[in-house]
Design a protein around this motif. Sequence first.
Motif, short mmCIF file in Angstrom:
data_model
loop_
_atom_site.label_atom_id
_atom_site.label_comp_id
_atom_site.label_asym_id
_atom_site.label_seq_id
_atom_site.Cartn_x
_atom_site.Cartn_y
_atom_site.Cartn_z
N LYS A 1 45.33 44.91 44.51
CA LYS A 1 46.09 44.54 45.70
C LYS A 1 45.19 44.63 46.93
CE LYS A 1 50.80 45.77 44.27
NZ LYS A 1 52.00 46.58 44.59
N ASP A 2 45.37 43.68 47.84
CA ASP A 2 44.65 43.67 49.12
C ASP A 2 43.15 43.88 48.93
OD1 ASP A 2 47.05 43.32 50.52
OD2 ASP A 2 47.44 45.47 50.50
N VAL A 3 42.56 43.01 48.11
CA VAL A 3 41.14 43.10 47.79
C VAL A 3 40.30 42.60 48.96
CG1 VAL A 3 39.34 42.44 46.17
CG2 VAL A 3 41.69 42.69 45.39
N ILE A 4 39.22 43.30 49.23
CA ILE A 4 38.23 42.87 50.21
C ILE A 4 36.86 42.88 49.53
CG2 ILE A 4 37.06 43.40 52.38
CD1 ILE A 4 39.61 44.66 53.38
N VAL A 5 36.14 41.77 49.64
CA VAL A 5 34.79 41.67 49.11
C VAL A 5 33.84 41.48 50.29
CG1 VAL A 5 33.22 40.44 47.58
CG2 VAL A 5 35.64 40.65 46.97
N GLU A 6 33.00 42.47 50.52
CA GLU A 6 32.04 42.42 51.62
C GLU A 6 30.71 41.91 51.09
OE1 GLU A 6 31.88 46.38 53.08
OE2 GLU A 6 33.98 46.44 53.71
N SER A 7 30.20 40.83 51.70
CA SER A 7 28.96 40.21 51.26
C SER A 7 28.11 39.88 52.47
CB SER A 7 29.27 38.95 50.45
OG SER A 7 29.65 37.89 51.32
N PRO A 8 26.84 39.51 52.27
CA PRO A 8 25.98 39.15 53.40
C PRO A 8 26.48 37.94 54.18
CG PRO A 8 24.67 39.65 51.46
CD PRO A 8 26.09 39.62 51.01
N VAL A 9 27.34 37.11 53.59
CA VAL A 9 27.83 35.92 54.30
C VAL A 9 29.20 36.15 54.93
CG1 VAL A 9 26.52 34.35 52.83
CG2 VAL A 9 28.86 34.95 52.19
N GLY A 10 29.74 37.37 54.79
CA GLY A 10 31.03 37.67 55.38
C GLY A 10 31.99 38.31 54.39
N HIS A 11 33.25 38.43 54.80
CA HIS A 11 34.26 39.08 53.99
C HIS A 11 35.18 38.07 53.32
CE1 HIS A 11 34.06 43.22 56.21
NE2 HIS A 11 32.88 42.79 55.80
N PHE A 12 35.37 38.23 52.01
CA PHE A 12 36.36 37.47 51.25
C PHE A 12 37.54 38.40 50.98
CE2 PHE A 12 32.26 35.66 50.46
CZ PHE A 12 32.47 34.29 50.36
N GLY A 13 38.73 37.84 50.77
CA GLY A 13 39.87 38.69 50.54
C GLY A 13 40.97 38.02 49.76
N ALA A 14 41.89 38.84 49.27
CA ALA A 14 43.08 38.35 48.56
C ALA A 14 44.13 39.44 48.59
CB ALA A 14 42.75 37.98 47.11
N THR A 15 45.37 39.07 48.85
CA THR A 15 46.44 40.06 48.83
C THR A 15 46.74 40.50 47.41
OG1 THR A 15 48.09 38.28 48.76
CG2 THR A 15 47.50 39.17 50.94
N GLU A 16 46.53 39.60 46.44
CA GLU A 16 46.66 39.95 45.02
C GLU A 16 45.61 39.20 44.22
OE1 GLU A 16 50.52 39.42 43.39
OE2 GLU A 16 51.56 40.47 45.01
N LEU A 17 45.02 39.89 43.25
CA LEU A 17 44.00 39.28 42.40
C LEU A 17 44.08 39.94 41.03
CD1 LEU A 17 41.51 37.41 42.12
CD2 LEU A 17 40.11 39.36 42.83
N GLY A 18 44.23 39.14 39.98
CA GLY A 18 44.38 39.76 38.67
C GLY A 18 44.21 38.79 37.52
N THR A 19 44.10 39.34 36.35
CA THR A 19 44.01 38.56 35.12
C THR A 19 44.98 39.15 34.11
OG1 THR A 19 42.28 39.95 34.14
CG2 THR A 19 41.57 38.11 35.52
N SER A 20 45.41 38.33 33.18
CA SER A 20 46.22 38.82 32.06
C SER A 20 45.77 38.13 30.78
CB SER A 20 47.71 38.55 32.31
OG SER A 20 47.96 37.16 32.43
N PHE A 21 46.00 38.80 29.66
CA PHE A 21 45.53 38.32 28.37
C PHE A 21 46.56 38.69 27.32
CE2 PHE A 21 43.45 39.65 24.38
CZ PHE A 21 42.95 38.43 23.97
#
Length: 385
Positions: free
Chosen positions: A273-293
């Motif tokens: 939930k509320d994922v933040i990805v900090e990278s050299p080109v800026g911040h990416f984000g998602a309120t929800e991110l997941g996988t199911s199998f």
Amino acid sequence: MNRVLPAVFVLALSAPAFGQTVDGEGAKQLSENLSRYIGSKAIDSGFLKVSVEGDAYKLAVDFKPVVNLLATQHSFKFDFSPYAFLVKPSSNGTWNVSADLSPSGSFEFMGPEGPQSMQFSIKDSKFTGVFDTELAAFTSATQSMAGMTMNSQDAMQRAKVSTGAGIATMSATKAANGGVDFTATQTVADFAETLDFDDAKSGLKFPLTIKSPELSVNATGKGMRTKPFLDLLAFAVANEDEAKLKANQAQLKSLLLAALPLWERIDGSYGFKDVIVESPVGHFGATELGTSFGTDGIAQNGAVNYTIKAAGLTIPQNLVPAWGTALLPTDINLNFGGANIDLDSMAKKAIEAFDLNKNPPLPADFGDRIKADFMAKTPKFVIGH
């Protein structure tokens, strides 16, 4: 790791309790039960010790004998702190299991690209559960922890992972068609992972940080063949000698057939939930991110399903012009998998055909015949809308 710690004691508790008196004779019996699944050498070396502690048995695991063995035979360094569980028999044949744990460990080995290492530590982990010998599963269990850290390093990257408090629960019941139906959930707070890539060959070098206030894992299963799995493990321990294994391969085939279809269905999901990805080109984000199998067991008409979901996607503003922002997706839902998959015929034919007294154990043309049979059933690759 947080879920694996109790697994070794599933083997030790394979015999019913029935309110037995806790004494030295009972401790000896538990040791004998366990040796059936991990071998008597593990008991004799001190890897596992069973003793009486009050009205319960103490099952203590010490990895030092394993560490010493690896140090003399392989270029592999391994360390794991000792830990112990208390198991108390009850009048209905189940065992009450509890533990206070703070496990830590590390390992080092030489990989294809150079040395690799990992260190981990789990703080204030507590476990309670009820193990049912008839089901060979925990009918209920809860495990909590105050936090976890893990550091790893190889030739191309370094990673640091940490979490805050977490809790996991599990329950199991007898399945209608044999085996065990189970549910398992785990929630962990304050997930953070820092990756530092440095590939000398390609020149790729950049840091990456992933943060989420909540990580959740959920799993359900139907018809898990827990008892046959334990029978197979016991057979493997009893037939470590190659000549003995060949002589008893008829029993092995019978045990393999008894374990089919392994399970009827297993489904699981993994989400942030509320994922933040900090990278050299800026911040990416998602309120929800997941996988199911999800996957059927060894079935004649089985299915496998994958799902990737994301909601509230955002990217750094400087990556696209202002007019292009409205064209970017904010939600993604990908569904794909396979259907009409016949693994049952393949497995049963392989079990029937193999002969450990021959080299190779299967006929030379067996692979081609199995492939032809498999494709004749027209397995399908499915993509959802």
